[in-house]
Write a protein that holds these residues in place. Structure first.
Motif, PDB file in Angstrom:
ATOM      1  N   ILE A 171      -5.357   4.930   8.615  1.00 31.38           N
ATOM      2  CA  ILE A 171      -6.362   4.025   9.169  1.00 31.38           C
ATOM      3  C   ILE A 171      -7.506   3.846   8.187  1.00 31.38           C
ATOM      4  O   ILE A 171      -7.996   2.726   7.968  1.00 31.38           O
ATOM      5  CB  ILE A 171      -6.887   4.555  10.517  1.00 31.38           C
ATOM      6  CG1 ILE A 171      -5.747   4.606  11.547  1.00 31.38           C
ATOM      7  CG2 ILE A 171      -8.021   3.692  11.031  1.00 31.38           C
ATOM      8  CD1 ILE A 171      -5.114   3.269  11.836  1.00 31.38           C
ATOM      9  N   ALA A 172      -7.951   4.943   7.564  1.00 37.98           N
ATOM     10  CA  ALA A 172      -9.037   4.846   6.584  1.00 37.98           C
ATOM     11  C   ALA A 172      -8.631   3.965   5.406  1.00 37.98           C
ATOM     12  O   ALA A 172      -9.425   3.147   4.923  1.00 37.98           O
ATOM     13  CB  ALA A 172      -9.422   6.244   6.090  1.00 37.98           C
ATOM     14  N   MET A 173      -7.390   4.117   4.945  1.00 36.40           N
ATOM     15  CA  MET A 173      -6.896   3.291   3.838  1.00 36.40           C
ATOM     16  C   MET A 173      -6.882   1.812   4.239  1.00 36.40           C
ATOM     17  O   MET A 173      -7.303   0.942   3.455  1.00 36.40           O
ATOM     18  CB  MET A 173      -5.488   3.739   3.445  1.00 36.40           C
ATOM     19  CG  MET A 173      -4.838   2.904   2.342  1.00 36.40           C
ATOM     20  SD  MET A 173      -3.151   3.447   1.963  1.00 36.40           S
ATOM     21  CE  MET A 173      -2.304   2.971   3.479  1.00 36.40           C
ATOM     22  N   LEU A 174      -6.434   1.516   5.452  1.00 35.46           N
ATOM     23  CA  LEU A 174      -6.387   0.134   5.911  1.00 35.46           C
ATOM     24  C   LEU A 174      -7.786  -0.442   6.098  1.00 35.46           C
ATOM     25  O   LEU A 174      -8.010  -1.639   5.865  1.00 35.46           O
ATOM     26  CB  LEU A 174      -5.596   0.039   7.221  1.00 35.46           C
ATOM     27  CG  LEU A 174      -4.100   0.365   7.116  1.00 35.46           C
ATOM     28  CD1 LEU A 174      -3.435   0.315   8.491  1.00 35.46           C
ATOM     29  CD2 LEU A 174      -3.388  -0.580   6.160  1.00 35.46           C
ATOM     30  N   VAL A 175      -8.737   0.392   6.508  1.00 37.41           N
ATOM     31  CA  VAL A 175     -10.124  -0.065   6.635  1.00 37.41           C
ATOM     32  C   VAL A 175     -10.673  -0.459   5.269  1.00 37.41           C
ATOM     33  O   VAL A 175     -11.283  -1.527   5.109  1.00 37.41           O
ATOM     34  CB  VAL A 175     -10.996   1.031   7.285  1.00 37.41           C
ATOM     35  CG1 VAL A 175     -12.478   0.716   7.076  1.00 37.41           C
ATOM     36  CG2 VAL A 175     -10.690   1.148   8.769  1.00 37.41           C
ATOM     37  N   LEU A 192       0.840  -1.200   0.000  1.00 37.71           N
ATOM     38  CA  LEU A 192       0.000   0.000   0.000  1.00 37.71           C
ATOM     39  C   LEU A 192       0.878   1.255   0.000  1.00 37.71           C
ATOM     40  O   LEU A 192       2.041   1.206   0.415  1.00 37.71           O
ATOM     41  CB  LEU A 192      -0.909  -0.003   1.228  1.00 37.71           C
ATOM     42  CG  LEU A 192      -2.009  -1.084   1.253  1.00 37.71           C
ATOM     43  CD1 LEU A 192      -2.709  -1.083   2.604  1.00 37.71           C
ATOM     44  CD2 LEU A 192      -3.004  -0.873   0.129  1.00 37.71           C
ATOM     45  N   PRO A 193       0.344   2.389  -0.464  1.00 40.89           N
ATOM     46  CA  PRO A 193       1.141   3.631  -0.520  1.00 40.89           C
ATOM     47  C   PRO A 193       1.793   3.966   0.817  1.00 40.89           C
ATOM     48  O   PRO A 193       1.168   3.872   1.874  1.00 40.89           O
ATOM     49  CB  PRO A 193       0.091   4.686  -0.907  1.00 40.89           C
ATOM     50  CG  PRO A 193      -0.945   3.923  -1.658  1.00 40.89           C
ATOM     51  CD  PRO A 193      -1.008   2.571  -1.014  1.00 40.89           C
ATOM     52  N   ARG A 250       5.578   5.135   7.299  1.00 44.80           N
ATOM     53  CA  ARG A 250       4.563   5.864   6.546  1.00 44.80           C
ATOM     54  C   ARG A 250       5.153   6.984   5.715  1.00 44.80           C
ATOM     55  O   ARG A 250       4.546   7.478   4.768  1.00 44.80           O
ATOM     56  CB  ARG A 250       3.510   6.421   7.521  1.00 44.80           C
ATOM     57  CG  ARG A 250       4.040   7.374   8.577  1.00 44.80           C
ATOM     58  CD  ARG A 250       2.906   7.953   9.384  1.00 44.80           C
ATOM     59  NE  ARG A 250       3.389   8.850  10.431  1.00 44.80           N
ATOM     60  CZ  ARG A 250       3.567   8.511  11.693  1.00 44.80           C
ATOM     61  NH1 ARG A 250       3.321   7.269  12.059  1.00 44.80           N
ATOM     62  NH2 ARG A 250       3.996   9.360  12.580  1.00 44.80           N
ATOM     63  N   ASN A 251       6.383   7.448   6.065  1.00 48.77           N
ATOM     64  CA  ASN A 251       6.979   8.536   5.294  1.00 48.77           C
ATOM     65  C   ASN A 251       8.146   8.078   4.427  1.00 48.77           C
ATOM     66  O   ASN A 251       8.913   8.883   3.937  1.00 48.77           O
ATOM     67  CB  ASN A 251       7.453   9.634   6.251  1.00 48.77           C
ATOM     68  CG  ASN A 251       8.493   9.116   7.220  1.00 48.77           C
ATOM     69  OD1 ASN A 251       8.706   7.920   7.320  1.00 48.77           O
ATOM     70  ND2 ASN A 251       9.138  10.044   7.938  1.00 48.77           N
ATOM     71  N   SER A 252       8.291   6.743   4.277  1.00 45.06           N
ATOM     72  CA  SER A 252       9.402   6.251   3.455  1.00 45.06           C
ATOM     73  C   SER A 252       9.015   6.202   1.991  1.00 45.06           C
ATOM     74  O   SER A 252       7.852   6.284   1.638  1.00 45.06           O
ATOM     75  CB  SER A 252       9.817   4.846   3.930  1.00 45.06           C
ATOM     76  OG  SER A 252       8.753   3.949   3.745  1.00 45.06           O
TER      77      SER A 252
END
Length: 264
Positions: A164-168, A154-155, A261-263
């Motif tokens: 969290i919304a993306m993972l949901v 995932l991005p 998350r910022n890589s």
């Protein structure tokens, strides 16, 4: 020294891609393979069920070839034990399955290689605990491996509530895809061959069999899959932020490169 949880080089990535392609063929055999001339027999899936564990073992061997770090192996063992125990609590009743949310979160943090291995080990270990070993196990392992791997792909630059919304959303999609693929692998056996308007008919056009399977899936699986999607959503929303923080902290302390998350 900092090392990735499960190294995935170019060769490993190519093996993962080929194994995934083989897995798709194995799931979709009713739509792309012709059964034996005798319509009462379907021999292909038994051969495929024998091949699927071999495919998974080849991938695991290739990933371990890069040298799974001992600290990553320890984390994998702990997470596998926890997730296998969680699976026994839900047991899939009414679609309530507790196994996928941790798989998604761990794949997100530790990357696609770790997610693939974690999916395989979780399902295999939980099957031993619940006496769930059967012809369906290789298909469940492959599906779970894809879920963990996909979470790691995932991005990266999504953070906070957006993460969290993306993972949901990902958890909801996985809930329905898992049900769809597992139903597709067993569809010809569920109600017999050429035995009704929902059954697999050998030799029929692809679109006709797809229509029958679509109706079969909607009538028999969507209720369970909806329960699975709701479970994933609730657990990721409630426990996701804290568990992501915990897993990332564990990765840093073990000097493992997590998927930050910022890589890039």
């Amino acid at each position: 020294m900092v090392s990735p949880a499960v190294p995935v080089g170019r060769r490993s990535a190519a093996v993962l891609a080929l194994a995934s392609l083989a897995g798709i063929v194995m799931f979709c055999w009713p739509l792309i393979m012709q059964p034996a001339d005798d319509a009462t027999r379907v021999d292909q899936p038994f051969l495929l069920m024998a091949l699927l564990p071999i495919v998974a073992l080849v991938v695991l061997a290739e990933l371990s070839e890069g040298g799974i770090d001992s600290r990553a192996l320890a984390i994998l063992g702990v997470l596998t034990a926890v997730n296998a125990a969680l699976r026994t609590l839900g047991a899939g009743t009414a679609g309530i399955e507790l196994v996928f949310f941790l798989l998604i979160l761990a794949g997100r943090v530790f990357g696609p290689g770790f997610g693939f291995v974690f999916g395989c080990t979780t399902v295999f270990a939980s099957a031993l605990l619940t006496a769930g070993v059967g012809p369906w196990l290789p298909f469940q392992m492959m599906c779970s491996a894809w879920i963990g791997m996909g979470a790691g792909l995932l991005p990266r630059r999504v953070a906070g509530k957006a993460e969290i919304a993306m993972l949901v959303v990902y958890g909801v999609v996985c809930a329905y895809l898992f049900g769809l693929l597992m139903n597709l692998s067993t569809w010809p056996f569920a109600i017999g061959i050429d035995s009704g308007s929902l059954s697999f008919v050998p030799g029929d056009p692809l679109l006709e069999n797809l229509r029958r399977f679509g109706v079969f899936f909607l009538l028999t699986s969507t209720g369970w899959d909806t329960g699975r999607a709701i479970t994933n959503t609730v657990l990721i929303v409630v426990l996701g932020p804290a568990l992501l923080l915990t897993l990332r902290r564990a990765a840093r302390r073990a000097r493992i490169i997590p998927v930050e998350r910022n890589s890039l």
